[in-house]
Write an enzyme that holds these catalytic residues in place. Structure first.
Site, PDB file in Angstrom:
ATOM      1  N   ASP A 127       0.807  -1.224   0.000  1.00 33.53           N
ATOM      2  CA  ASP A 127       0.000   0.000   0.000  1.00 33.53           C
ATOM      3  C   ASP A 127       0.839   1.273   0.000  1.00 33.53           C
ATOM      4  OD1 ASP A 127      -2.258  -1.516  -0.043  1.00 33.53           O
ATOM      5  OD2 ASP A 127      -2.506  -1.506   2.137  1.00 33.53           O
ATOM      6  N   ARG A 148       1.617   5.374  17.372  1.00 40.66           N
ATOM      7  CA  ARG A 148       1.193   6.407  16.420  1.00 40.66           C
ATOM      8  C   ARG A 148       1.638   7.825  16.774  1.00 40.66           C
ATOM      9  NH1 ARG A 148       1.331   2.461  13.679  1.00 40.66           N
ATOM     10  NH2 ARG A 148      -0.348   1.718  12.359  1.00 40.66           N
ATOM     11  N   ASP A 166      -6.118   4.446  13.402  1.00 38.46           N
ATOM     12  CA  ASP A 166      -4.751   4.927  13.170  1.00 38.46           C
ATOM     13  C   ASP A 166      -4.706   6.263  12.438  1.00 38.46           C
ATOM     14  OD1 ASP A 166      -3.529   2.828  14.491  1.00 38.46           O
ATOM     15  OD2 ASP A 166      -3.606   1.536  12.729  1.00 38.46           O
ATOM     16  N   SER A 210      -4.745  -7.480   7.921  1.00 32.27           N
ATOM     17  CA  SER A 210      -4.087  -6.195   8.093  1.00 32.27           C
ATOM     18  C   SER A 210      -3.333  -6.265   9.420  1.00 32.27           C
ATOM     19  CB  SER A 210      -5.140  -5.087   8.132  1.00 32.27           C
ATOM     20  OG  SER A 210      -4.552  -3.925   8.660  1.00 32.27           O
TER      21      SER A 210
HETATM   22  N1  ARG Z   1      -7.435  -1.935  16.616  1.00 29.06           N
HETATM   23  C1  ARG Z   1      -6.115  -1.642  17.044  1.00 29.06           C
HETATM   24  C2  ARG Z   1      -5.987  -0.181  17.332  1.00 29.06           C
HETATM   25  O1  ARG Z   1      -6.792   0.588  16.882  1.00 29.06           O
HETATM   26  C3  ARG Z   1      -5.088  -2.143  16.082  1.00 29.06           C
HETATM   27  C4  ARG Z   1      -4.988  -1.427  14.777  1.00 29.06           C
HETATM   28  C5  ARG Z   1      -4.082  -2.156  13.871  1.00 29.06           C
HETATM   29  N2  ARG Z   1      -3.668  -1.363  12.766  1.00 29.06           N
HETATM   30  C6  ARG Z   1      -3.440  -1.851  11.565  1.00 29.06           C
HETATM   31  N3  ARG Z   1      -3.060  -1.019  10.658  1.00 29.06           N
HETATM   32  N4  ARG Z   1      -3.624  -3.094  11.273  1.00 29.06           N
HETATM   33  O2  ARG Z   1      -5.086   0.219  18.005  1.00 29.06           O
END
Ligand code: ARG
Length: 412
Positions: free
Chosen positions: A14, A94, A123, A174
């Site tokens: 991506d 993040r 995210d 993912s």
């Molecule tokens: N649901 C989790 C969070 O919001 C994990 C997110 C995972 N991110 C990803 N790009 N797969 O912190």
């Protein structure tokens, strides 16, 4: 002169497509920034795909130590667990990524930053809010959010433009990983009734493959921060890595939950967070020795608030600063050792001692020898403790007392 943009770059399909697209379709001079928060993998491949996508540079920054010191350990001290189960590995990474994007943008005079988060997740919120807070003048381009492409379209785009992306099993999900944990979502996991297939897990062994013998580890904390394993002083990165490997071997840290995203979606998530699960458990055991009852109770409330704030991307806020100050203050005496047993997926605290423990064996003992507790005080204490309930029952509740019994054991 084209404007410069800093792209948060993982080197996967991506973001490689995004790098090309930003240059080709948007006319940017693209500077890729890859941030290593742990388990980065093939850096040569990352550089190569950046080059194939036409990026002006691929800058790889090792931020593992900062990540642990300034983001993970404060969260450990606070005891954060989102909705009681998720140690927030992805969420904690993040704000640091946002900060490093901003630093890089300033350094090269970029006018924008970009990321590949989708429009449905948390995210994007965390990155956007972080950047917007630290540098409100920078434009933010959410490549996937603004121009969503299917996986097949992305693969076709990559092939057409000579970007070589390795197909890996991981691509059915993912995923996001750093030293504190690995997050897995999407694909077949979207059905919460379906058990996660074995290939979801990369860090933790299935229960049937865990060793027959347990591992025993002694963890030393100083003011709530882990500083040594089995008597050997260790820096944050090797310490966490060691617990992650050991915990994974013993099947610790698998979490399967449905959580409430900030954007209003319930989502099924799998986590592998062996080090987090072990350290949170051990840290809490030490707090049991060193904090009083009201400190523990109020700190729990703060932990929930803190977790939500991290999850919701509000790291760079005064509210966070205020909570963090409280948490640090509670950790002044959280110094000592915790012995844990790691075995068949479970972390069990089997010993704890603190330099300035509030635990007094003399008060607790049921042996007559050395007993410091004067039991004759108990009776008077209980009289006064129960006085309100007694007075109220007599004045107001005599007729209701029977109802309370019925509540406890409802008739059919
Ligand atoms: N649901 C989790 C969070 O919001 C994990 C997110 C995972 N991110 C990803 N790009 N797969 O912190």
């Amino acid at each position: 002169m084209p404007e410069k943009i800093v792209l948060a770059f993982s080197g996967g399909l991506d973001t490689s497509v995004a790098a090309h697209w930003l240059r080709d379709q948007r006319g940017y001079d693209v500077h890729c920034l890859t941030i290593d928060l742990g388990n980065l993998g093939d850096t040569e491949g990352i550089r190569e795909r950046g080059a194939q996508a036409g990026a002006a540079e691929v800058d790889i920054v090792d931020a593992k130590d900062d990540f642990l010191r300034y983001f993970v350990f404060p969260a450990l001290q606070a005891g954060v667990m989102y909705e009681g189960r998720y140690p927030l590995a992805t969420a904690l990474g993040r704000p640091l990524i946002a900060k490093l994007l901003v630093d890089k943008a300033r350094q090269i005079g970029a006018t924008a930053v970009a990321h590949g988060c989708t429009g449905k997740g948390n995210d994007q919120v965390r990155l956007d809010v972080g950047v917007q807070t630290l540098a409100p003048d920078l434009k933010i381009v959410g490549t996937t959010r603004e121009h969503s492409v299917s996986r097949d379209e992305a693969l076709a785009y990559a092939a057409e433009h000579g970007i070589t992306v390795r197909q890996t099993k991981e691509h059915s999900y993912s995923t996001d990983e750093n030293l504190w944990g690995r997050s897995i979502e999407a694909g077949i996991l979207e059905d919460p009734w379906v058990e996660p297939p074995a290939d979801v897990y990369l860090w933790t062994r299935a229960m049937e493959d865990t060793p027959a013998q347990p591992a025993i580890v002694e963890i030393r904390f100083e003011e709530g921060i882990p500083v040594a394993l089995d008597g050997e002083a260790m820096d944050p990165v090797p310490l966490v890595q060691r617990l992650s490997d050991l915990g994974g071997e013993h099947g610790i840290g698998r979490i399967d939950m449905v959580e409430n995203r900030l954007v209003g979606i319930k989502s099924r998530e799998i986590y592998e967070s062996p080090a987090a699960v072990i350290l949170l458990e051990a840290h809490q055991a030490l707090e049991q020795l060193t904090l009083t009852k009201p400190q523990m109770r109020f700190k729990n409330t703060v932990a929930q608030e803190y977790s939500d704030l991290v999850y919701n991307g509000l790291w760079f806020s005064s509210h966070h600063r205020d909570l963090a100050q409280y948490v640090v203050s509670t950790q002044r005496h959280v110094t000592g050792d915790v012995r844990v047993r790691l075995w068949h997926g479970t972390t069990t605290v089997i010993g704890r001692r603190a330099d300035r423990s509030l635990y007094s064996q003399g008060l607790a003992t049921y042996n007559k020898d050395g007993d410091l507790f004067d039991q004759s005080h108990a009776q008077g204490f209980i009289r006064l403790h129960g006085l309100q309930a007694q007075v109220q029952a007599q004045a107001q509740m005599l007729t209701e007392a029977g109802d309370l019994l019925k509540l406890a054991a409802p008739e059919d």
